[in-house]
Write a protein that holds these residues in place. Structure first.
Motif, PDB file in Angstrom:
ATOM      1  N   ALA A  22     -13.148  10.053   2.324  1.00  0.00           N
ATOM      2  CA  ALA A  22     -12.519   8.895   2.973  1.00  0.00           C
ATOM      3  C   ALA A  22     -12.423   7.695   2.052  1.00  0.00           C
ATOM      4  N   ALA A  23     -13.447   7.467   1.229  1.00  0.00           N
ATOM      5  CA  ALA A  23     -13.462   6.284   0.375  1.00  0.00           C
ATOM      6  C   ALA A  23     -12.416   6.355  -0.729  1.00  0.00           C
ATOM      7  N   THR A  24     -11.987   7.559  -1.120  1.00  0.00           N
ATOM      8  CA  THR A  24     -11.066   7.687  -2.243  1.00  0.00           C
ATOM      9  C   THR A  24      -9.749   6.981  -1.977  1.00  0.00           C
ATOM     10  N   VAL A  25      -9.202   7.119  -0.777  1.00  0.00           N
ATOM     11  CA  VAL A  25      -7.942   6.448  -0.450  1.00  0.00           C
ATOM     12  C   VAL A  25      -8.067   4.950  -0.697  1.00  0.00           C
ATOM     13  N   PHE A  26      -9.154   4.372  -0.238  1.00  0.00           N
ATOM     14  CA  PHE A  26      -9.350   2.934  -0.355  1.00  0.00           C
ATOM     15  C   PHE A  26      -9.567   2.512  -1.801  1.00  0.00           C
ATOM     16  N   LEU A  27     -10.403   3.245  -2.514  1.00  0.00           N
ATOM     17  CA  LEU A  27     -10.717   2.859  -3.888  1.00  0.00           C
ATOM     18  C   LEU A  27      -9.548   3.125  -4.829  1.00  0.00           C
ATOM     19  N   ARG A  32      -5.015  11.417  12.147  1.00  0.00           N
ATOM     20  CA  ARG A  32      -6.297  10.734  12.044  1.00  0.00           C
ATOM     21  C   ARG A  32      -6.100   9.241  12.239  1.00  0.00           C
ATOM     22  N   ASP A  33      -6.894   8.688  13.151  1.00  0.00           N
ATOM     23  CA  ASP A  33      -6.837   7.251  13.420  1.00  0.00           C
ATOM     24  C   ASP A  33      -8.132   6.615  12.914  1.00  0.00           C
ATOM     25  N   ARG A  34      -8.356   5.393  13.293  1.00  0.00           N
ATOM     26  CA  ARG A  34      -9.507   4.628  12.813  1.00  0.00           C
ATOM     27  C   ARG A  34     -10.817   5.391  13.067  1.00  0.00           C
ATOM     28  N   PRO A  35     -11.686   5.499  12.060  1.00  0.00           N
ATOM     29  CA  PRO A  35     -12.927   6.272  12.234  1.00  0.00           C
ATOM     30  C   PRO A  35     -13.993   5.481  12.964  1.00  0.00           C
ATOM     31  N   ARG A  36     -15.013   6.186  13.367  1.00  0.00           N
ATOM     32  CA  ARG A  36     -16.224   5.504  13.823  1.00  0.00           C
ATOM     33  C   ARG A  36     -16.914   4.960  12.589  1.00  0.00           C
ATOM     34  N   GLY A  37     -17.343   3.728  12.634  1.00  0.00           N
ATOM     35  CA  GLY A  37     -18.022   3.153  11.477  1.00  0.00           C
ATOM     36  C   GLY A  37     -17.038   2.483  10.532  1.00  0.00           C
ATOM     37  N   SER A  38     -17.417   2.383   9.269  1.00  0.00           N
ATOM     38  CA  SER A  38     -16.651   1.619   8.290  1.00  0.00           C
ATOM     39  C   SER A  38     -15.558   2.460   7.653  1.00  0.00           C
ATOM     40  N   TRP A  39     -14.883   1.870   6.668  1.00  0.00           N
ATOM     41  CA  TRP A  39     -13.794   2.558   5.968  1.00  0.00           C
ATOM     42  C   TRP A  39     -14.276   3.733   5.121  1.00  0.00           C
ATOM     43  N   THR A  40     -15.575   3.864   4.928  1.00  0.00           N
ATOM     44  CA  THR A  40     -16.101   4.999   4.167  1.00  0.00           C
ATOM     45  C   THR A  40     -16.386   6.216   5.048  1.00  0.00           C
ATOM     46  N   SER A  41     -16.198   6.091   6.359  1.00  0.00           N
ATOM     47  CA  SER A  41     -16.541   7.160   7.301  1.00  0.00           C
ATOM     48  C   SER A  41     -15.415   8.182   7.422  1.00  0.00           C
ATOM     49  N   SER A  42     -15.796   9.452   7.619  1.00  0.00           N
ATOM     50  CA  SER A  42     -14.829  10.523   7.873  1.00  0.00           C
ATOM     51  C   SER A  42     -14.886  11.000   9.320  1.00  0.00           C
ATOM     52  N   ALA A  61      -9.281  -4.210   4.462  1.00  0.00           N
ATOM     53  CA  ALA A  61      -8.512  -4.422   5.691  1.00  0.00           C
ATOM     54  C   ALA A  61      -7.020  -4.165   5.495  1.00  0.00           C
ATOM     55  N   VAL A  62      -6.479  -4.440   4.302  1.00  0.00           N
ATOM     56  CA  VAL A  62      -5.043  -4.238   4.103  1.00  0.00           C
ATOM     57  C   VAL A  62      -4.712  -2.743   4.080  1.00  0.00           C
ATOM     58  N   ILE A  63      -5.650  -1.920   3.616  1.00  0.00           N
ATOM     59  CA  ILE A  63      -5.434  -0.474   3.599  1.00  0.00           C
ATOM     60  C   ILE A  63      -5.632   0.090   5.002  1.00  0.00           C
ATOM     61  N   GLU A  64      -6.611  -0.441   5.730  1.00  0.00           N
ATOM     62  CA  GLU A  64      -6.786  -0.042   7.130  1.00  0.00           C
ATOM     63  C   GLU A  64      -5.539  -0.380   7.943  1.00  0.00           C
ATOM     64  N   LYS A  65      -4.941  -1.511   7.662  1.00  0.00           N
ATOM     65  CA  LYS A  65      -3.721  -1.919   8.371  1.00  0.00           C
ATOM     66  C   LYS A  65      -2.602  -0.899   8.132  1.00  0.00           C
ATOM     67  N   ALA A  66      -2.452  -0.462   6.874  1.00  0.00           N
ATOM     68  CA  ALA A  66      -1.411   0.522   6.565  1.00  0.00           C
ATOM     69  C   ALA A  66      -1.684   1.856   7.251  1.00  0.00           C
ATOM     70  N   LEU A  67      -2.950   2.252   7.350  1.00  0.00           N
ATOM     71  CA  LEU A  67      -3.315   3.540   7.932  1.00  0.00           C
ATOM     72  C   LEU A  67      -3.278   3.542   9.458  1.00  0.00           C
ATOM     73  N   VAL A  69       0.815  -1.215   0.000  1.00  0.00           N
ATOM     74  CA  VAL A  69       0.000   0.000   0.000  1.00  0.00           C
ATOM     75  C   VAL A  69       0.852   1.270   0.000  1.00  0.00           C
ATOM     76  N   PRO A  70       1.903   1.385   0.843  1.00  0.00           N
ATOM     77  CA  PRO A  70       2.719   2.614   0.786  1.00  0.00           C
ATOM     78  C   PRO A  70       3.388   2.812  -0.567  1.00  0.00           C
ATOM     79  N   GLU A  71       3.835   1.712  -1.188  1.00  0.00           N
ATOM     80  CA  GLU A  71       4.472   1.812  -2.502  1.00  0.00           C
ATOM     81  C   GLU A  71       3.471   2.262  -3.561  1.00  0.00           C
ATOM     82  N   VAL A  72       2.229   1.814  -3.436  1.00  0.00           N
ATOM     83  CA  VAL A  72       1.173   2.247  -4.350  1.00  0.00           C
ATOM     84  C   VAL A  72       0.954   3.756  -4.219  1.00  0.00           C
ATOM     85  N   ALA A  73       0.949   4.264  -2.971  1.00  0.00           N
ATOM     86  CA  ALA A  73       0.803   5.711  -2.763  1.00  0.00           C
ATOM     87  C   ALA A  73       1.998   6.460  -3.337  1.00  0.00           C
ATOM     88  N   ASP A  74       3.204   5.936  -3.126  1.00  0.00           N
ATOM     89  CA  ASP A  74       4.400   6.599  -3.647  1.00  0.00           C
ATOM     90  C   ASP A  74       4.398   6.648  -5.168  1.00  0.00           C
TER      91      ASP A  74
END
Length: 390
Positions: free
Chosen positions: A46-51, A191-201, A63-69, A31-36
């Motif tokens: 919020a969803a843009t990072v994941f998609l 910013r840490d893990r949001p309330r709710g799912s990966w689409t939450s801000s 979950a793999v993107i949540e792990k990186a974040l 995931v970090p290499e993909v961002a680089d």
């Protein structure tokens, strides 16, 4: 004098596909290499990072993107280029902070102090420093907390001030959001893990160490170097637009990089990384469903090499934000959306043949499986996206 190397539209599309990892081959831990690869992933929505990461990974779910974040913290969100929220690798974050985010933080502080002074309650820089310290102490005591939880724990954050007193736009506002935004811009919380799912801000916040100090000029040169590698050929106007830097800083950064000059098919002079003037073979044919504000859609002020101008009005909102797009071999050929029942729907705006249509259909199915039960409504809605979900 020898003629400048010519970079064709086809070559630019080949480069985009390969360098932006849009013929996915990266593994789940990349995931970090993909961002680089694209320097930074847009994170206003919020969803843009994941998609955006999904489109560039060959395997792994949210979950793999949540792990990186949130676990490895190898990817972090920073208020940076164009005063916009981006997600960058932690290796690059000090350069993004020094080149761009630090200036934004200074401006945010001046603005808030001005509002405090104009409000007339006697709140000043000392009061602000005490409120910030109390917020950090609360995070140390409580652990990851939302803005509401911090306000409940820190009385100073429950204060209200009046902005624009006596003017048409006069409004009473709480200071909590502004203080938290300032601490984040300064790199003292993240910013840490949001309330709710990966689409939450609705993020929780954690106290974090400031970024290592990097001289601003050195940092801007590093950002320019990486951006040219990912987005070249491009112009200094493209870099100025993408970063939000003033033209003087852009030119100094480019001078430090020492780019080569090339000529585009339309006669425009453009820049590439030193020595990066050769042709690049086409990747395997690829289709992609990219989210609104994806970096491949937002990397240049002039997008004419991958976007037909006739399609702009339905793919962008009124403010110039691009919506979800369908790509084929480096060209935007349509748009997509998710309906309320979860169905992924799309419309092609250009006919690129049966092979393209079959690949796009396959990629739509992959996206649908990846998203699963989540529902995605872009923050910036475009005419085509609204029409597809109507």
């Amino acid at each position: 004098m020898s003629a400048l190397p010519l970079i064709t539209v086809a070559e630019r599309r080949n480069r985009l596909g390969r360098r932006h990892c849009l013929a996915p081959s990266a593994h789940a831990d990349a995931v970090p290499e993909v961002a680089d690869a694209v320097v930074a992933l847009h994170a206003t929505d919020a969803a843009t990072v994941f998609l955006s990461a999904r489109a560039r990974l060959a395997e792994g779910g949210p979950a793999v993107i949540e792990k990186a974040l949130y676990e490895d913290v190898s990817l972090v969100r920073l208020l940076s280029m164009r005063n916009t929220l981006f997600a960058v690798s932690t290796a690059l974050a000090p350069y993004v902070y020094a080149s761009t985010a630090r200036g934004i933080a200074l401006k945010e502080r001046r603005t808030l102090l001005k509002h405090l002074q104009e409000d007339g309650q006697g709140l000043d820089a000392d009061w602000l420093a005490q409120a910030e310290a109390a917020a950090l102490d609360a995070l140390d005591t409580r652990g990851p907390s939302t803005g509401s939880q911090l306000s409940a724990a820190v009385p100073a954050l429950r204060r209200k001030i009046t902005v624009g007193r006596g003017k048409k736009y006069e409004a009473e506002t709480g200071v909590a959001t502004r203080v938290i935004r300032l601490l984040a811009a300064d790199g003292r919380i993240r910013r840490d893990r949001p309330r709710g799912s990966w689409t939450s801000s609705q993020y929780r916040w954690v106290h974090t160490a400031p970024w290592p100090d990097v001289p601003a000029a050195e940092a801007r040169a590093e950002i320019a170097r990486r951006w040219l590698r990912s987005y070249g050929p491009a112009t200094e106007a493209d870099l100025a637009w993408w970063t939000g830097w003033n033209l003087t800083d852009v030119r100094k950064a480019l001078a430090a990089v020492g780019p080569d000059q090339v000529r585009l098919e339309d006669g425009t002079l453009a820049l590439v990384s030193p020595g990066d003037t050769g042709s690049e073979s086409a990747p395997e044919p690829w289709a992609a469903f990219l989210p609104g504000l994806d970096p491949s859609s937002m990397g240049w002020a002039d997008r004419s090499f991958h976007l037909d101008a006739a399609h702009r009005s339905i793919l962008f909102d009124y403010a110039g934000n691009i919506g979800p797009t369908v790509w084929w071999n480096g060209e935007i050929v349509g748009g997509w959306a998710q309906r309320a029942d979860g169905e992924i729907v799309w419309r092609l705006l250009a006919d690129r043949g049966r092979t393209a249509e079959e690949a796009i259909t396959t990629e739509a199915a992959r996206l649908g499986r990846w998203v699963g039960d989540a529902r995605i409504t872009p923050r910036f809605r475009t005419p085509l996206e609204r029409e597809l979900t109507a």
